[in-house]
Design a protein around this motif. Structure first.
Motif, PDB file in Angstrom:
ATOM      1  N   CYS A 115       0.707  -1.241   0.203  1.00  0.00           N
ATOM      2  CA  CYS A 115       0.080  -0.114  -0.051  1.00  0.00           C
ATOM      3  C   CYS A 115       0.817   1.308   0.012  1.00  0.00           C
ATOM      4  CB  CYS A 115      -0.998   0.208   1.187  1.00  0.00           C
ATOM      5  SG  CYS A 115      -2.330  -1.217   1.305  1.00  0.00           S
ATOM      6  N   ASP A 116       1.718   1.200   0.788  1.00  0.00           N
ATOM      7  CA  ASP A 116       2.743   2.186   0.798  1.00  0.00           C
ATOM      8  C   ASP A 116       3.593   2.843  -0.504  1.00  0.00           C
ATOM      9  OD1 ASP A 116       2.586   2.767   3.525  1.00  0.00           O
ATOM     10  OD2 ASP A 116       4.136   1.625   4.113  1.00  0.00           O
ATOM     11  N   ARG A 117       3.833   1.669  -1.150  1.00  0.00           N
ATOM     12  CA  ARG A 117       4.706   1.578  -2.549  1.00  0.00           C
ATOM     13  C   ARG A 117       3.403   2.214  -3.437  1.00  0.00           C
ATOM     14  NH1 ARG A 117       7.468  -3.660  -3.698  1.00  0.00           N
ATOM     15  NH2 ARG A 117       7.992  -2.770  -5.470  1.00  0.00           N
ATOM     16  N   ILE A 118       2.209   1.769  -3.533  1.00  0.00           N
ATOM     17  CA  ILE A 118       1.171   2.082  -4.595  1.00  0.00           C
ATOM     18  C   ILE A 118       0.971   3.642  -4.455  1.00  0.00           C
ATOM     19  CG2 ILE A 118      -1.407   1.991  -4.989  1.00  0.00           C
ATOM     20  CD1 ILE A 118      -1.202  -0.939  -4.239  1.00  0.00           C
ATOM     21  N   GLU A 119       0.903   4.177  -2.989  1.00  0.00           N
ATOM     22  CA  GLU A 119       0.826   5.458  -2.723  1.00  0.00           C
ATOM     23  C   GLU A 119       1.795   6.311  -3.148  1.00  0.00           C
ATOM     24  OE1 GLU A 119      -0.272   5.665   1.281  1.00  0.00           O
ATOM     25  OE2 GLU A 119      -2.322   4.500   0.986  1.00  0.00           O
ATOM     26  N   GLN A 120       2.907   5.871  -3.040  1.00  0.00           N
ATOM     27  CA  GLN A 120       4.408   6.771  -3.470  1.00  0.00           C
ATOM     28  C   GLN A 120       4.084   6.924  -5.130  1.00  0.00           C
ATOM     29  OE1 GLN A 120       7.522   4.446  -2.082  1.00  0.00           O
ATOM     30  NE2 GLN A 120       7.134   4.920   0.281  1.00  0.00           N
ATOM     31  N   ALA A 121       3.782   5.625  -5.656  1.00  0.00           N
ATOM     32  CA  ALA A 121       3.497   5.685  -7.142  1.00  0.00           C
ATOM     33  C   ALA A 121       2.656   6.735  -7.591  1.00  0.00           C
ATOM     34  CB  ALA A 121       3.445   4.271  -7.664  1.00  0.00           C
ATOM     35  N   SER A 122       1.526   6.655  -6.894  1.00  0.00           N
ATOM     36  CA  SER A 122       0.498   7.787  -6.871  1.00  0.00           C
ATOM     37  C   SER A 122       0.877   9.110  -7.181  1.00  0.00           C
ATOM     38  CB  SER A 122      -0.673   7.463  -6.070  1.00  0.00           C
ATOM     39  OG  SER A 122      -1.186   6.226  -6.080  1.00  0.00           O
ATOM     40  N   ALA A 123       1.966   9.433  -6.175  1.00  0.00           N
ATOM     41  CA  ALA A 123       2.507  10.797  -6.368  1.00  0.00           C
ATOM     42  C   ALA A 123       3.236  11.272  -7.355  1.00  0.00           C
ATOM     43  CB  ALA A 123       3.250  11.021  -5.078  1.00  0.00           C
ATOM     44  N   GLU A 124       3.506  10.157  -8.485  1.00  0.00           N
ATOM     45  CA  GLU A 124       4.245  10.289  -9.590  1.00  0.00           C
ATOM     46  C   GLU A 124       3.200  10.274 -10.857  1.00  0.00           C
ATOM     47  OE1 GLU A 124       7.715   8.158  -9.746  1.00  0.00           O
ATOM     48  OE2 GLU A 124       8.267   8.307  -7.539  1.00  0.00           O
ATOM     49  N   PRO A 125       2.648  11.116 -11.302  1.00  0.00           N
ATOM     50  CA  PRO A 125       1.635  11.228 -12.236  1.00  0.00           C
ATOM     51  C   PRO A 125       2.427  11.199 -13.733  1.00  0.00           C
ATOM     52  CG  PRO A 125       1.649  13.285 -11.503  1.00  0.00           C
ATOM     53  CD  PRO A 125       2.491  12.764 -10.560  1.00  0.00           C
ATOM     54  N   THR A 126       3.400  10.080 -13.892  1.00  0.00           N
ATOM     55  CA  THR A 126       4.176  10.065 -15.047  1.00  0.00           C
ATOM     56  C   THR A 126       3.779   8.669 -15.601  1.00  0.00           C
ATOM     57  OG1 THR A 126       6.064   9.176 -13.996  1.00  0.00           O
ATOM     58  CG2 THR A 126       5.994  11.382 -14.310  1.00  0.00           C
TER      59      THR A 126
END
Length: 222
Positions: A115-126
């Protein structure tokens, strides 16, 4: 099984994964032909494992064989995709309920790290961030299926997930929709910690059906 058969199975598996990944990555789009000689040449195999892989891909719903035209990536219609999400909601909802009763504290920690890693990826809209989010999300769902112990459900739901990837990529989620999805994951973790099967099933079903509704809304706006 002979050594020759083992080698043949390995070659078929390799071709299967290669073509499937090309489809899921969008490098082969709906209706695109899958040319046997080209695949065989690219992977350095004979055409026999390519044919076997195409039969498996057809059975799994990625490819269709057209009379006198060969293999092509399957064209999914709206109702096919909607039913896919509905089946996923049923299967994965039940799996989440089972997982809530079987999950260990260590497994919950592993899921929370995802979940932590998914949310980190969400912060990178690339493009890379969206791709990472999609893959991590898939890992989370597969892990819940594994924890449930429902082996056949895991196989079927995993194939259905791949169809969902073709129909709805996370690059199509707005930041608000991505945040909602992330919130669902966290609520699922709460259900697991409480060993609340009813909540786990409800959250998972809603999570998947919401993704289907997002796709329906996008189609209406076109």
């Amino acid at each position: 099984m002979s050594d020759c058969d083992d080698l043949q199975l390995t070659a078929t598996d390799r071709v299967y994964v290669f073509i499937r990944d090309q489809i899921l990555a969008g490098k082969l789009g709906p209706g695109d032909r899958v040319v046997e000689p080209a695949i065989a040449s690219q992977l350095g195999v004979s055409r026999t494992p390519v044919r076997e892989a195409l039969r498996r891909l057809t059975a799994d719903g990625y490819v269709e064989i057209r009379p006198h035209a060969g293999a092509a990536v399957r064209m999914w219609n709206h109702e096919d995709i909607r039913s896919t999400f509905a089946m996923r909601a049923d299967i994965e909802g039940h799996a989440a309920a089972r997982a809530a009763q079987k999950i260990t504290p260590h497994q919950i920690e592993e899921l929370e790290a995802l979940c932590d890693r998914i949310e980190q990826a969400s912060a990178e809209p690339t493009t890379s961030g969206n791709s990472a989010r999609s893959e991590l999300n898939r890992q989370l769902h597969v892990q819940v299926l594994k924890i449930s112990g429902l082996i056949h459900a895991e196989k079927v739901a995993t194939q259905l997930m791949d169809v969902a990837v073709l129909a709805l990529t996370f690059s199509q989620f707005t930041p608000e929709q991505a945040a909602r999805s992330d919130s669902d994951h966290r609520l699922l973790m709460t259900a697991f910690r409480l060993r609340n099967s009813e909540l786990a099933e409800s959250v998972m079903r809603t999570h998947i059906l919401t993704a289907s509704a997002i796709r329906d809304l996008q189609l209406l706006r076109r």
